[in-house]
Design an enzyme around this catalytic site. Sequence first.
Site, mmCIF file in Angstrom:
data_model
loop_
_atom_site.group_PDB
_atom_site.id
_atom_site.type_symbol
_atom_site.label_atom_id
_atom_site.label_comp_id
_atom_site.label_asym_id
_atom_site.label_seq_id
_atom_site.Cartn_x
_atom_site.Cartn_y
_atom_site.Cartn_z
ATOM 1 N N GLY A 1 42.071 -132.190 30.273
ATOM 2 C CA GLY A 1 42.790 -130.977 30.640
ATOM 3 C C GLY A 1 43.714 -130.463 29.560
ATOM 4 O O GLY A 1 44.755 -131.070 29.272
ATOM 5 N N GLU B 1 35.432 -124.485 25.173
ATOM 6 C CA GLU B 1 35.900 -125.183 23.952
ATOM 7 C C GLU B 1 36.177 -124.196 22.814
ATOM 8 O O GLU B 1 35.869 -124.462 21.651
ATOM 9 C CB GLU B 1 34.912 -126.283 23.543
ATOM 10 C CG GLU B 1 34.892 -127.385 24.589
ATOM 11 C CD GLU B 1 34.312 -128.684 24.110
ATOM 12 O OE1 GLU B 1 34.520 -129.027 22.935
ATOM 13 O OE2 GLU B 1 33.678 -129.359 24.929
ATOM 14 N N ARG C 1 0.505 -114.631 30.782
ATOM 15 C CA ARG C 1 0.636 -113.335 31.460
ATOM 16 C C ARG C 1 -0.222 -112.280 30.745
ATOM 17 O O ARG C 1 -0.083 -112.084 29.523
ATOM 18 C CB ARG C 1 2.107 -112.909 31.437
ATOM 19 C CG ARG C 1 2.377 -111.525 31.966
ATOM 20 C CD ARG C 1 2.277 -111.503 33.469
ATOM 21 N NE ARG C 1 2.708 -110.211 34.008
ATOM 22 C CZ ARG C 1 2.521 -109.856 35.279
ATOM 23 N NH1 ARG C 1 1.933 -110.692 36.129
ATOM 24 N NH2 ARG C 1 2.945 -108.688 35.698
ATOM 25 N N ILE D 1 10.935 -111.159 28.259
ATOM 26 C CA ILE D 1 9.518 -111.523 28.126
ATOM 27 C C ILE D 1 8.901 -111.812 29.499
ATOM 28 O O ILE D 1 7.739 -111.509 29.741
ATOM 29 C CB ILE D 1 9.363 -112.710 27.139
ATOM 30 C CG1 ILE D 1 9.687 -112.222 25.724
ATOM 31 C CG2 ILE D 1 7.967 -113.328 27.207
ATOM 32 C CD1 ILE D 1 9.777 -113.303 24.663
HETATM 33 C C1 LIG Z 1 32.777 -123.707 32.852
HETATM 34 C C2 LIG Z 1 34.024 -123.980 32.065
HETATM 35 C C3 LIG Z 1 34.391 -125.279 31.761
HETATM 36 C C4 LIG Z 1 35.580 -125.537 31.073
HETATM 37 N N1 LIG Z 1 35.959 -126.836 30.860
HETATM 38 C C5 LIG Z 1 37.187 -127.086 30.340
HETATM 39 C C6 LIG Z 1 37.684 -128.428 30.275
HETATM 40 O O1 LIG Z 1 37.017 -129.382 30.671
HETATM 41 N N2 LIG Z 1 38.940 -128.622 29.782
HETATM 42 C C7 LIG Z 1 39.730 -127.592 29.346
HETATM 43 O O2 LIG Z 1 40.855 -127.845 28.911
HETATM 44 N N3 LIG Z 1 39.281 -126.303 29.382
HETATM 45 C C8 LIG Z 1 38.044 -126.021 29.876
HETATM 46 N N4 LIG Z 1 37.588 -124.725 29.970
HETATM 47 C C9 LIG Z 1 38.457 -123.641 29.515
HETATM 48 C C10 LIG Z 1 37.961 -122.914 28.271
HETATM 49 O O3 LIG Z 1 38.114 -123.727 27.139
HETATM 50 C C11 LIG Z 1 38.715 -121.587 28.178
HETATM 51 O O4 LIG Z 1 38.217 -120.773 29.210
HETATM 52 C C12 LIG Z 1 38.569 -120.904 26.846
HETATM 53 O O5 LIG Z 1 39.219 -121.633 25.840
HETATM 54 C C13 LIG Z 1 39.094 -119.465 26.860
HETATM 55 O O6 LIG Z 1 40.355 -119.393 27.419
HETATM 56 P P1 LIG Z 1 40.650 -118.288 28.565
HETATM 57 O O7 LIG Z 1 39.581 -118.414 29.568
HETATM 58 O O8 LIG Z 1 42.052 -118.431 29.014
HETATM 59 O O9 LIG Z 1 40.467 -116.897 27.827
HETATM 60 P P2 LIG Z 1 41.591 -116.097 27.013
HETATM 61 O O10 LIG Z 1 42.222 -117.006 26.037
HETATM 62 O O11 LIG Z 1 42.469 -115.369 27.958
HETATM 63 O O12 LIG Z 1 40.690 -115.040 26.219
HETATM 64 C C14 LIG Z 1 40.267 -113.792 26.781
HETATM 65 C C15 LIG Z 1 39.574 -113.013 25.663
HETATM 66 O O13 LIG Z 1 40.498 -112.739 24.612
HETATM 67 C C16 LIG Z 1 39.984 -113.210 23.372
HETATM 68 N N5 LIG Z 1 41.079 -113.683 22.504
HETATM 69 C C17 LIG Z 1 42.104 -114.529 22.829
HETATM 70 N N6 LIG Z 1 42.867 -114.746 21.758
HETATM 71 C C18 LIG Z 1 42.328 -114.041 20.730
HETATM 72 C C19 LIG Z 1 42.649 -113.880 19.355
HETATM 73 N N7 LIG Z 1 43.708 -114.488 18.793
HETATM 74 N N8 LIG Z 1 41.859 -113.081 18.602
HETATM 75 C C20 LIG Z 1 40.770 -112.465 19.150
HETATM 76 N N9 LIG Z 1 40.409 -112.585 20.432
HETATM 77 C C21 LIG Z 1 41.175 -113.372 21.209
HETATM 78 C C22 LIG Z 1 39.050 -114.346 23.763
HETATM 79 O O14 LIG Z 1 38.103 -114.610 22.729
HETATM 80 C C23 LIG Z 1 38.405 -113.780 25.018
HETATM 81 O O15 LIG Z 1 37.367 -112.917 24.667
HETATM 82 C C24 LIG Z 1 36.383 -124.451 30.628
HETATM 83 C C25 LIG Z 1 35.990 -123.128 30.905
HETATM 84 C C26 LIG Z 1 34.852 -122.885 31.633
HETATM 85 C C27 LIG Z 1 34.490 -121.453 31.935
#
Ligand SMILES: Cc1cc2nc3c(=O)[nH]c(=O)nc-3n(C[C@H](O)[C@H](O)[C@H](O)COP(=O)(O)OP(=O)(O)OC[C@H]3O[C@@H](n4cnc5c(N)ncnc54)[C@H](O)[C@@H]3O)c2cc1C
Length: 389
Positions: free
Chosen positions: A134, A373, A278, A347
């Site tokens: 986490g 990640e 197909r 496809i």
């Molecule tokens: C199915 C799933 C499994 C996951 N598993 C884990 C886990 O096991 N452990 C864990 O800790 N996390 C986990 N995550 C979390 C995941 O790592 C985050 O969702 C991810 O890092 C993005 O963070 P956020 O969702 O808060 O998006 P945000 O950080 O809010 O980003 C929103 C948008 O803004 C963009 N953005 C943000 N900052 C910048 C910047 N500086 N420059 C340009 N663009 C930017 C992002 O690229 C994105 O397009 C998981 C997520 C999912 C969906």
Amino acid sequence: MSVVSQNTVAIDFEPTENQRMISDMVRDFGKREIKPHMMEWDESQEFPIQLFRKMGELGLMGILVPHEYGGSGFGYLEYITAIIEISKIDGSIGLSMAAHNSLCTNHILQFANEEQKQKYLPKLASGEWIGAWGLTEPNTGSDAGNMKTVARRDGDYYVLNGAKNFITHGKSGNVAVVIVRTGEVGDSHGMTAFIIEKGTAGFSAGKKENKLGMRASETAELVFHDCRIHKSQMIGREGEGFVQSLKVLDGGRISIAALGVGIAVGAYESALKYSKERHQFNQPISSFQGISFKLAEMATKIEAAKLLTFRAGDLKNKGQSVTKEGAMAKLYSSEVAVEVANEGVQIFGGYGYTKDFPAEKYYRDAKLCTIGEGTSEIQKLVISRAILK
Ligand SMILES: Cc1cc2nc3c(=O)[nH]c(=O)nc-3n(C[C@H](O)[C@H](O)[C@H](O)COP(=O)(O)OP(=O)(O)OC[C@H]3O[C@@H](n4cnc5c(N)ncnc54)[C@H](O)[C@@H]3O)c2cc1C
């Protein structure tokens, strides 16, 4: 055969015996244990925990863990191979396997003390215990360093309050490595990692996410409410958690690159087969240049993604920095997975839009690779920092 002259480097692209053995074993396992059930798991969002116990028996839950702690003792090339083979069939099983191996287990392997390793690694490597990791919080994803979950020192204990979200195995995980704030906001040395076991008072699972794809991989919230953790559960020293996490993610990104490659290969292979079967206008659709060129591009991009991913794995095996190379592999493979899965649906035509064929699942699952990640944008940030420094 590789040719070496004074100015060239020998590169061997052949898989090793171990890689071949792992490919065969995982392919066979996937056919028997995953394929017949995967759409059911996908529909119901069931995390098939018993499957992971069986994967543990095959050594897939502790691939990078040395034999002395009950693991398989392999390196990154074997690890990438296993993730690709699993993800060719079902990306959600690949994602859970990657999170368990690269994040929770690997954090303990890389940074925990001997006593902690002896206590947790054998259980994780055997699949008896499922691991969670986490870092992300509701308001801090890409900007994880701004986390708000706090651990306040109280004698020999730390008291945790806050929540982590989007955590793979947030409900079913037997143990979680969590990174929480122990210092000032904005201080990269103000965060600390702790190992927390399921059942610890004040530690519970929150909301389980209802997702677009990767639906058999459980994603849920971790909640801490006056959760008292003994200092012996700390990994490394106070203040080292965030820096440890960045190192863990360097390796983790290689596994997400492999996940992307696997999904792309699965989508491509099923589209290739379908294109020969197909018929339209009295000929297989593969005979139309519009379709065969799609397949050519899909195959070429997959090869490039594989090369980047195995190169990053090779550097990791050699103990070299993979911050840039892992980010490049993750960025490219993830985007390729999305592009290839999209063309796969195209496809298959109308059938690609139904649940009768696997194309739609690859399409839904692939998108996670550009987010988890570290998003594609964050990978570009990592790469640009490395090349501009
Ligand atoms: C199915 C799933 C499994 C996951 N598993 C884990 C886990 O096991 N452990 C864990 O800790 N996390 C986990 N995550 C979390 C995941 O790592 C985050 O969702 C991810 O890092 C993005 O963070 P956020 O969702 O808060 O998006 P945000 O950080 O809010 O980003 C929103 C948008 O803004 C963009 N953005 C943000 N900052 C910048 C910047 N500086 N420059 C340009 N663009 C930017 C992002 O690229 C994105 O397009 C998981 C997520 C999912 C969906």
